[in-house]
Motif scaffolding. Sequence first.
Motif, short mmCIF file in Angstrom:
data_model
loop_
_atom_site.label_atom_id
_atom_site.label_comp_id
_atom_site.label_asym_id
_atom_site.label_seq_id
_atom_site.Cartn_x
_atom_site.Cartn_y
_atom_site.Cartn_z
N GLU A 71 35.04 5.70 35.50
CA GLU A 71 35.47 6.48 34.20
C GLU A 71 37.00 5.81 33.67
O GLU A 71 37.75 5.35 34.29
CB GLU A 71 35.76 7.97 34.08
CG GLU A 71 36.80 8.32 35.01
CD GLU A 71 36.30 8.37 36.36
OE1 GLU A 71 37.40 8.32 37.40
OE2 GLU A 71 35.36 8.52 36.64
N PRO A 72 37.28 6.00 32.39
CA PRO A 72 38.62 5.59 31.95
C PRO A 72 39.64 6.31 32.54
O PRO A 72 39.60 7.32 32.97
CB PRO A 72 38.52 5.65 30.47
CG PRO A 72 37.32 5.98 29.95
CD PRO A 72 36.45 6.68 31.16
N GLY A 129 42.37 8.72 33.30
CA GLY A 129 42.76 10.23 32.66
C GLY A 129 41.69 10.85 32.25
O GLY A 129 41.79 12.02 32.07
N ALA A 130 40.72 10.21 32.46
CA ALA A 130 39.16 10.77 32.24
C ALA A 130 38.65 11.50 33.39
O ALA A 130 38.92 11.22 34.43
CB ALA A 130 38.12 9.76 31.32
N THR A 131 37.72 12.54 32.91
CA THR A 131 36.83 13.13 34.13
C THR A 131 35.33 12.77 33.92
O THR A 131 35.05 12.70 32.99
CB THR A 131 37.07 14.79 34.27
OG1 THR A 131 36.67 15.31 32.97
CG2 THR A 131 38.63 15.15 34.52
N PHE A 132 34.58 12.68 35.15
CA PHE A 132 33.20 11.94 34.96
C PHE A 132 32.84 12.45 36.27
O PHE A 132 32.87 11.85 37.21
CB PHE A 132 33.22 10.59 34.74
CG PHE A 132 31.88 10.03 34.31
CD1 PHE A 132 30.93 10.78 33.66
CD2 PHE A 132 31.54 8.53 34.58
CE1 PHE A 132 29.58 10.47 33.37
CE2 PHE A 132 30.18 8.19 34.44
CZ PHE A 132 29.48 8.92 33.61
N THR A 133 31.76 13.61 36.27
CA THR A 133 31.26 14.19 37.39
C THR A 133 29.75 14.23 37.34
O THR A 133 29.16 14.30 36.18
CB THR A 133 31.93 15.24 37.86
OG1 THR A 133 31.61 16.45 36.84
CG2 THR A 133 33.25 15.04 38.36
N PHE A 134 29.13 14.41 38.73
CA PHE A 134 27.77 14.88 38.59
C PHE A 134 27.39 16.37 38.07
O PHE A 134 28.15 17.16 38.55
CB PHE A 134 26.91 14.46 39.83
CG PHE A 134 26.89 13.01 40.14
CD1 PHE A 134 26.21 12.35 39.63
CD2 PHE A 134 27.79 12.43 41.07
CE1 PHE A 134 26.05 10.88 39.96
CE2 PHE A 134 27.80 11.19 41.32
CZ PHE A 134 27.00 10.32 40.78
N LYS A 161 35.95 13.52 26.37
CA LYS A 161 35.64 12.66 25.33
C LYS A 161 37.09 11.55 25.36
O LYS A 161 37.24 11.18 24.27
CB LYS A 161 35.77 13.58 24.09
CG LYS A 161 34.65 14.25 23.95
CD LYS A 161 34.68 15.11 22.73
CE LYS A 161 33.43 16.07 22.55
NZ LYS A 161 33.36 16.81 21.55
N THR A 162 37.56 11.50 26.33
CA THR A 162 38.62 10.36 26.63
C THR A 162 37.93 8.90 26.33
O THR A 162 36.85 8.56 26.62
CB THR A 162 39.20 10.16 27.96
OG1 THR A 162 39.84 11.41 28.14
CG2 THR A 162 40.14 9.18 27.93
N PRO A 163 38.64 8.25 25.12
CA PRO A 163 38.16 6.91 24.85
C PRO A 163 37.71 5.96 26.00
O PRO A 163 38.75 6.08 26.98
CB PRO A 163 38.98 6.34 23.57
CG PRO A 163 39.58 7.69 23.18
CD PRO A 163 39.67 8.58 24.49
N GLY A 164 36.69 5.24 26.02
CA GLY A 164 36.62 4.24 26.89
C GLY A 164 35.20 4.00 27.33
O GLY A 164 34.44 4.76 26.88
N THR A 165 34.99 3.42 28.54
CA THR A 165 33.88 3.07 29.08
C THR A 165 33.42 4.10 30.25
O THR A 165 34.24 4.08 31.31
CB THR A 165 33.52 1.69 29.52
OG1 THR A 165 33.77 0.68 28.45
CG2 THR A 165 32.32 1.39 30.14
#
Length: 609
Positions: free
Chosen positions: A497-498, A500-505, A564-568
């Motif tokens: 994730e970008p 500062g972002a969070t991205f989890t299952f 919703k942090t911008p990025g890929t």
Amino acid sequence: MRLLSNTVVRALIAMLATVAMLVTGVNITPAASAAEGTYNPDAPAVQVTSGVSVEVYKDKNHTQKFDPATDKAAIGQTLYGQISFDFSDAQKPTLASPNRSYTFPKNIQVKDTKSALLYDKDGNVAGTWEIKDGVVTAHWNEDWLNSHPSDISSYVSFDFTLGEDAGGDGDKEDIHFPGGGGDITITIDKSKVSGEKDYEVNDDGTVTFTVTLKPQFAVKNMVVTDTMGSNFTFVPGSFQLDGKDVNATIDGQKATIDLGDLAKADKNGYQLTYKAQLTDEAKQKLANGEKLNDAQNTANWTWDGADKPGEADVTPNLSYKMVQKSNGSGTASDIKWTVKLNSGNLKADMGNYVFKDSIKDGQHYTGSYTVKDADGNTVATGKLDGSAKDFSYTFPADAGAQQYTIEYHTALDDASSTATVDNHAEVTPPDDKHPGGSDDGSYTPKDNNTYVTKKLDTDETDIAKDGKATWTSTVEFSKMAAGTDPSKVTFTDKLSEPDGATFTFDGEPTLTLGGTTLVKDTDYTLSFNKTNDQFTITFKVTDALKAAVGKQDVTVTYSTTGDKTPGTYKNTASVKVNGKTTSASDSYEIENTNLVSKTGSMKWDKDFD
């Protein structure tokens, strides 16, 4: 090299020699007046011919002076010297002539010293110095000479050994240092004679031992005593000194050889050679693949005036290596196999040996086999049966004790297969007194397959609303080679994730095979990392998964949540099978507007109010 002012007392020179030499080998003390003239760095080096004095030491730190009255030196022993130069006005380095050299005596061997910086006592660079081929050369820099034009002294620390001819037939070597350096007479220690021992295995199975003696002076009544391990016996009449027969008294495992008086040896030394043969018991042990526990061979030598006997030993490493098979090479339609027979340092008589090669399912023989002798000459060929799973070759009675090579070819039954195929080779001796052996090889076709796919199932516009997405990965068991062990297949999924972002299952994945849902801990194991952004699935050996190899795929579906942090936001799946790892990725983009559009033209205006 080190340089000191003539006005500095000798005590200071000695102190700086001890300290600075250990760091750079150089020290310089400046003088006060300015220099005149044009700097000529390429001027020829002027040979120093006066103002030289020399000290010789036994240790590198120059704390133990060599005393010619009581000390001795052996040929090859390193001694340590310091040569001082008190430059006269006529010989001092100047701007016009900044290079100086000194040639050491020819009857010593001075160790080369690579070019290094020349420092003064204050740590300033004054130039460079080096020792090469018995000549020390120093070069002074222009700036330093401008500041220090007079009252220059120097000394050089050097390592040396006595030349090979030192002492001649006597025990004294006179060394004369030119330029007033004086003479020193070194007494040569003749209580030691160096030597070494080696061996070579002969084609007939005997072993030739060589004792090399290197007396650096004439010796009287040289006697060599050789002791064999219990696995060997001496071959009578095989003793020679430099190729000429000498007498030996053999008593069981011990031989005594009286060499008489020997002159000083040349650089190759004296070569005392003799043969030994293995006992029948030792041969049988080696034929059975056992090791010899008592194979050491020790030589001692003594002479008139010896302090203690010289000694050298060697333990032969003897073995048969009857079969050495390489892995297959080439392409799926033409796999080349090479087998070396009888390649150990002990050679068996190959007469009446039988070679047999076997292959398993997945490949077949093509063309013919070729048998080559130790010189690479073809001695036999034979056509191979493409429907057979083995072939054999019997060596003729006169094959002899030499290495042979057998080459042949196979091809995969399925040229597109990625499965490894195996090959087994063995030789059978004509009786139990000869060694046999076997070896295996394999061939793994080049695998260009990828074993995983991935896709994002959720529309990116929907993801922008709540950050939730679903994904599907496919583990392509259908592409895997027949016989693949499902427990050797692992699937890993990793989120990125970008900053500062969070991205989890979200929860656990669901695995399906042909419409049937697989069961965790029955069909596979599942583990997550601590940050819940990576999981790994290891498949188990079940009837369903074994049946899927080469036919069906496993589908893995799962959900994620990102902010919703911008990025890929990227998801990468990888599958490892048979040691090969392939991967596939998919991703979505959160733009600064919180709208998702990979092709739109909407942009964020930082000046918008």
